[in-house]
Design a protein around this motif. Structure first.
Motif, mmCIF file in Angstrom:
data_model
loop_
_atom_site.group_PDB
_atom_site.id
_atom_site.type_symbol
_atom_site.label_atom_id
_atom_site.label_comp_id
_atom_site.label_asym_id
_atom_site.label_seq_id
_atom_site.Cartn_x
_atom_site.Cartn_y
_atom_site.Cartn_z
ATOM 1 N N HIS A 11 0.802 -1.235 0.000
ATOM 2 C CA HIS A 11 0.000 0.000 0.000
ATOM 3 C C HIS A 11 0.829 1.277 0.000
ATOM 4 O O HIS A 11 0.357 2.340 -0.350
ATOM 5 C CB HIS A 11 -0.927 0.012 1.218
ATOM 6 C CG HIS A 11 -0.232 -0.438 2.471
ATOM 7 N ND1 HIS A 11 0.796 0.255 3.053
ATOM 8 C CD2 HIS A 11 -0.394 -1.572 3.202
ATOM 9 C CE1 HIS A 11 1.217 -0.414 4.107
ATOM 10 N NE2 HIS A 11 0.520 -1.533 4.224
ATOM 11 N N SER A 132 3.210 -7.507 10.340
ATOM 12 C CA SER A 132 2.723 -6.444 9.463
ATOM 13 C C SER A 132 1.442 -6.895 8.804
ATOM 14 O O SER A 132 0.797 -7.844 9.259
ATOM 15 C CB SER A 132 3.795 -6.112 8.439
ATOM 16 O OG SER A 132 3.971 -7.216 7.589
ATOM 17 N N GLY A 133 1.052 -6.216 7.706
ATOM 18 C CA GLY A 133 -0.153 -6.614 6.995
ATOM 19 C C GLY A 133 -0.032 -8.055 6.519
ATOM 20 O O GLY A 133 -0.769 -8.937 6.957
ATOM 21 N N GLY A 158 -1.803 -8.565 10.449
ATOM 22 C CA GLY A 158 -2.441 -7.273 10.135
ATOM 23 C C GLY A 158 -3.620 -7.470 9.198
ATOM 24 O O GLY A 158 -4.707 -6.910 9.401
ATOM 25 N N ASP A 162 -7.424 -6.567 9.894
ATOM 26 C CA ASP A 162 -8.087 -5.652 8.959
ATOM 27 C C ASP A 162 -9.352 -6.289 8.382
ATOM 28 O O ASP A 162 -10.374 -5.636 8.207
ATOM 29 C CB ASP A 162 -7.146 -5.274 7.801
ATOM 30 C CG ASP A 162 -6.006 -4.353 8.252
ATOM 31 O OD1 ASP A 162 -6.130 -3.708 9.310
ATOM 32 O OD2 ASP A 162 -4.989 -4.278 7.532
ATOM 33 N N ALA A 175 -7.170 -2.288 11.708
ATOM 34 C CA ALA A 175 -6.602 -2.807 12.963
ATOM 35 C C ALA A 175 -6.441 -1.746 14.067
ATOM 36 O O ALA A 175 -6.743 -2.028 15.230
ATOM 37 C CB ALA A 175 -5.279 -3.514 12.684
ATOM 38 N N GLU A 179 -8.130 -1.807 17.874
ATOM 39 C CA GLU A 179 -7.402 -1.574 19.140
ATOM 40 C C GLU A 179 -8.200 -0.639 20.056
ATOM 41 O O GLU A 179 -8.291 -0.869 21.260
ATOM 42 C CB GLU A 179 -6.013 -0.979 18.851
ATOM 43 C CG GLU A 179 -5.224 -0.767 20.141
ATOM 44 C CD GLU A 179 -3.815 -0.222 19.935
ATOM 45 O OE1 GLU A 179 -3.500 0.262 18.831
ATOM 46 O OE2 GLU A 179 -3.034 -0.269 20.903
ATOM 47 N N GLY A 254 4.118 -2.943 10.892
ATOM 48 C CA GLY A 254 2.992 -2.029 11.158
ATOM 49 C C GLY A 254 2.202 -2.356 12.415
ATOM 50 O O GLY A 254 1.756 -1.458 13.129
ATOM 51 N N ASN A 258 0.694 -1.488 18.035
ATOM 52 C CA ASN A 258 -0.373 -1.861 18.978
ATOM 53 C C ASN A 258 0.122 -1.928 20.429
ATOM 54 O O ASN A 258 1.023 -2.698 20.772
ATOM 55 C CB ASN A 258 -0.962 -3.216 18.563
ATOM 56 C CG ASN A 258 -2.227 -3.520 19.329
ATOM 57 O OD1 ASN A 258 -2.188 -3.805 20.512
ATOM 58 N ND2 ASN A 258 -3.354 -3.433 18.641
ATOM 59 N N ASP A 286 5.524 0.182 6.601
ATOM 60 C CA ASP A 286 6.394 0.232 5.413
ATOM 61 C C ASP A 286 6.905 1.655 5.192
ATOM 62 O O ASP A 286 6.150 2.610 5.297
ATOM 63 C CB ASP A 286 5.603 -0.226 4.186
ATOM 64 C CG ASP A 286 5.267 -1.703 4.262
ATOM 65 O OD1 ASP A 286 5.789 -2.383 5.163
ATOM 66 O OD2 ASP A 286 4.482 -2.158 3.413
#
Ligand code: AMP
Ligand code: MG
Length: 325
Positions: A11, A132-133, A158, A162, A175, A179, A254, A258, A286
């Motif tokens: 992304h 990460s994602g 992630g 998501d 995400a 949280e 990413g 959290n 990223d």
């Protein structure tokens, strides 16, 4: 030495500029946002990268106060990643490298997440929790490579969070919103899936979606999906620490943003007498800076100058020659 690093695996289209001493002079980015209710559409993300790349470069050079002529090497994310995104980044750096006569070096995206964390934490030889994602890996250096000691068998943590967020009507990235909702939730029973050192998220995600559809409270599900996912990660990380006899844990990627995950891993480390560091937020997701810094390490160590993309380039396929000896 100055390295310009380009990130474009998913992304984010990011450009960082870093010195040979590890000083980050710029870290600019533009992030593709999918349509409401959608995940990343790879071709659309590639189109986004193509549209923003000149502007992101201009911003990065201005921020660093340098011109292309001052840059010594150009590094890019060679993989793993979504092919249309990788190609848009690769085309861009190939043209820049030819136009300005600069050496080009492809680096591994996951290794870059680790190296920026080693730079910011000062850790020498940590157990790395890379979340990460698209990736979930427990990694540590051994015999010339970053070895994967545990990983997800189906989907990245992630992406799993998501996706649950998408089902309950949140916008991307979902995400961080989970949280927030989780703070008001309490425990509901969900499966817990650790197999050996590996993790599986997709069945838990399905269970969570089914409970949502049968009327379970949203906040409780957000709380519980986090508790389960993060406990699984903490369990495997603790086992990696014990087996490897290491005493540093680095949280990167990413999902490292959290706070509940940070708290759980932090508590485990404290109980074991291990040091724990989290990659600063601007370098956790990223970004181009991590590619620039890893480019410097790879270039100095004489890493072969790969000039293509590899959407499936695994962390443990990279020869980490800068850490040898
Ligand atoms: P990356 O692929 O490294 O850029 O990380 C992006 C992923 O991190 C996305 O799946 C985001 O939803 C996730 N993410 C960002 N902030 C948080 C947070 N506070 N808690 C959990 N996941 C997060
Ligand atoms: Mg990433």
């Amino acid at each position: 030495m100055l390295c310009l690093g380009v990130e474009s695996t998913a992304h984010t289209f990011g450009i960082g500029i870093c010195s040979g001493e590890g000083e980050i002079l710029a870290n600019e980015k533009s992030v593709y946002r999918p349509k409401k209710g959608w995940g990343i559409v790879p071709m659309e993300a590639g189109k986004h990268h193509e549209e923003v790349r000149d502007k992101v470069l201009e911003d990065a050079l201005r921020k660093a106060g340098v011109r292309m002529e001052d840059v010594d090497i150009i590094a890019y994310s060679r993989g793993p990643g979504l092919p249309p995104c990788l190609y848009k980044g690769f085309e861009f750096v190939r043209d820049l490298s030819e136009k300005f006569g600069k050496p080009l070096i492809g680096v591994n995206h996951c290794v870059a997440h680790i190296e920026i964390g080693r730079l910011t934490s000062g850790f020498g030889d940590p157990v790395v929790v890379y979340v990460s994602g698209g990736n979930t890996q427990i990694i540590s250096f051994s015999e010339g490579r970053y070895r994967v000691f545990g990983e997800c068998m189906d989907m990245g943590i992630g992406n799993a969070l998501d996706k649950f967020g998408r089902v309950i009507g949140l916008d991307f990235p979902q995400a961080p919103k989970i949280e927030i909702l989780a703070k008001k939730g309490k425990w509901v029973d969900l499966p817990y899936v650790v197999k050996g050192m590996d993790l599986s998220f997709s069945g838990i995600l399905t269970a969570c979606i089914n409970k949502y559809r049968s009327g379970e409270k949203l906040e409780d599900l957000c709380f519980s999906i986090q508790e389960v996912f993060f406990s699984m990660l903490t369990e495997v990380t603790e086992r990696a620490l014990a087996h490897l006899g290491k005493d540093e844990v680095l949280l990167t990627g990413g999902v490292a943003a959290n706070l509940r995950l940070q708290e759980m891993l932090g508590t485990m480390c404290k109980e074991r007498g291990a040091r724990f560091e989290v990659v600063p937020r601007e370098f956790a997701g990223d970004n181009g800076a991590m590619i620039a810094w890893t480019g410097i390490l790879a270039y100095r160590s004489g890493q072969k100058k790969l000039k293509d993309v590899d959407p499936r380039w695994r962390t443990d396929e990279v020869e980490v020659s800068w850490l040898d000896g």
